[in-house]
Write an enzyme that holds these catalytic residues in place. Sequence first.
Site, PDB file in Angstrom:
ATOM      1  N   LYS A  16       0.840  -1.212   0.000  1.00 12.23           N
ATOM      2  CA  LYS A  16       0.000   0.000   0.000  1.00 12.23           C
ATOM      3  C   LYS A  16       0.869   1.255   0.000  1.00 12.23           C
ATOM      4  CE  LYS A  16      -1.978   1.932   3.807  1.00 12.23           C
ATOM      5  NZ  LYS A  16      -2.814   1.951   5.029  1.00 12.23           N
ATOM      6  N   ARG A  30       0.599   5.669   0.326  1.00 11.39           N
ATOM      7  CA  ARG A  30      -0.290   6.777   0.687  1.00 11.39           C
ATOM      8  C   ARG A  30       0.182   8.033  -0.032  1.00 11.39           C
ATOM      9  NH1 ARG A  30      -4.519   6.076   3.666  1.00 11.39           N
ATOM     10  NH2 ARG A  30      -4.496   4.852   5.575  1.00 11.39           N
TER      11      ARG A  30
HETATM   12  C1  R5P Z   1      -2.210   2.907   8.703  1.00 12.90           C
HETATM   13  O1  R5P Z   1      -1.007   2.786   8.725  1.00 12.90           O
HETATM   14  C2  R5P Z   1      -3.119   2.234   9.689  1.00 12.90           C
HETATM   15  O2  R5P Z   1      -2.583   1.072  10.201  1.00 12.90           O
HETATM   16  C3  R5P Z   1      -4.467   1.965   9.064  1.00 12.90           C
HETATM   17  O3  R5P Z   1      -4.296   1.062   7.991  1.00 12.90           O
HETATM   18  C4  R5P Z   1      -5.066   3.232   8.542  1.00 12.90           C
HETATM   19  O4  R5P Z   1      -5.018   4.236   9.494  1.00 12.90           O
HETATM   20  C5  R5P Z   1      -6.487   2.995   8.100  1.00 12.90           C
HETATM   21  O5  R5P Z   1      -6.966   4.178   7.536  1.00 12.90           O
HETATM   22  P1  R5P Z   1      -8.066   4.146   6.401  1.00 12.90           P
HETATM   23  O6  R5P Z   1      -9.153   3.247   6.909  1.00 12.90           O
HETATM   24  O7  R5P Z   1      -8.500   5.586   6.279  1.00 12.90           O
HETATM   25  O8  R5P Z   1      -7.429   3.647   5.159  1.00 12.90           O
END
Ligand code: R5P
Length: 324
Positions: free
Chosen positions: A194, A196
């Site tokens: 993933k 961001r």
């Molecule tokens: C990110 O590193 C966290 O572990 C979660 O995957 C994240 O905060 C989830 O956020 P969202 O549901 O907005 O993708």
Amino acid sequence: MLKNHFKLISGTANRKLAEDVAKNLKIQLTPVEIKRFHDGEIYCRVLESVRGCDVYVIQPTSPDASLNLMELLIMVDALKRSSPDKITAVVPYYGYCRQDKKTKPREPITAKLVANMIETSGINRVIMFDLHVAQVQGFFDIPSDNLDVIPVFAEYIANKGLKNIVIVSPDAGGAARARSFAKVLNAPIAIVDKRRPEPNVAKVQNVIGDVKGKTAFLVDDIIDTAGSITEAANILIKFGAKEVYALATHGVFSKPAIERIASSEIKEVVVTNTIDIQKEKMISKLRVISIAPLLAETIKRTHEGLPMGVVYENLYRKLERKIA
Ligand code: R5P
């Protein structure tokens, strides 16, 4: 049986959880008056004496994170000025936890700022659940617990009695969590690649590991907008997973999480009640597992000065018997 001089107090962020914990401990919550002035300021008064008591304040700093944090600080201040023996902040969900480092110049480290604020308010100890990154525990210079819910969630997975499963982390950062689950359940792991590009936007490109024909259990700490788990579920199905479940300790569920989950490939989403989930968000795919028994035991043991390790050992032993 709890010793004397024990008090459990709830803020307004998750009173249901506090009531459940009180029920598990066979005690009543200590009454507290919390209200807002017309200008939005918070007022708090503890309605019975806490002099010489060991006091536990339950208040996750869940949305509205800043407001709930401020309420916690004000409650602790009210207590501190009432001569208790000790104050423990029980913060089942630690808001601002994801701002734990600088990723660009001139950014704050808000998770540390929040730890400073909570500590300075006058607490002696803090109890938290599944911090986004374990090192946030070190932002406190007082005794702290960062409890995990792996045995609770692993039991849910084991109860399904499925053979061909894979534990999946929705990003590289969660690989250690997935590995811990996989070890307990004797299952393989996979990791979703993933990225961001900006906050609250998740883009996935690849899956590392074999998911073909398997039931995939995504494990994460937080579901916020649900971008991470729904994108991860899509790619898992694309890579041949038979079905996908998602488990996360904290159900933040900011918009459009519920809509995304409802229309996603995910069969069931499981969270705990560290955050109070409003009725309108309770769609049929969503399941909530209570941490109240574990939290009650933690509070009891902290009060009595007993170790927590044995609680987890027993939970894992029970699980081993189930999996064998
Ligand atoms: C990110 O590193 C966290 O572990 C979660 O995957 C994240 O905060 C989830 O956020 P969202 O549901 O907005 O993708």
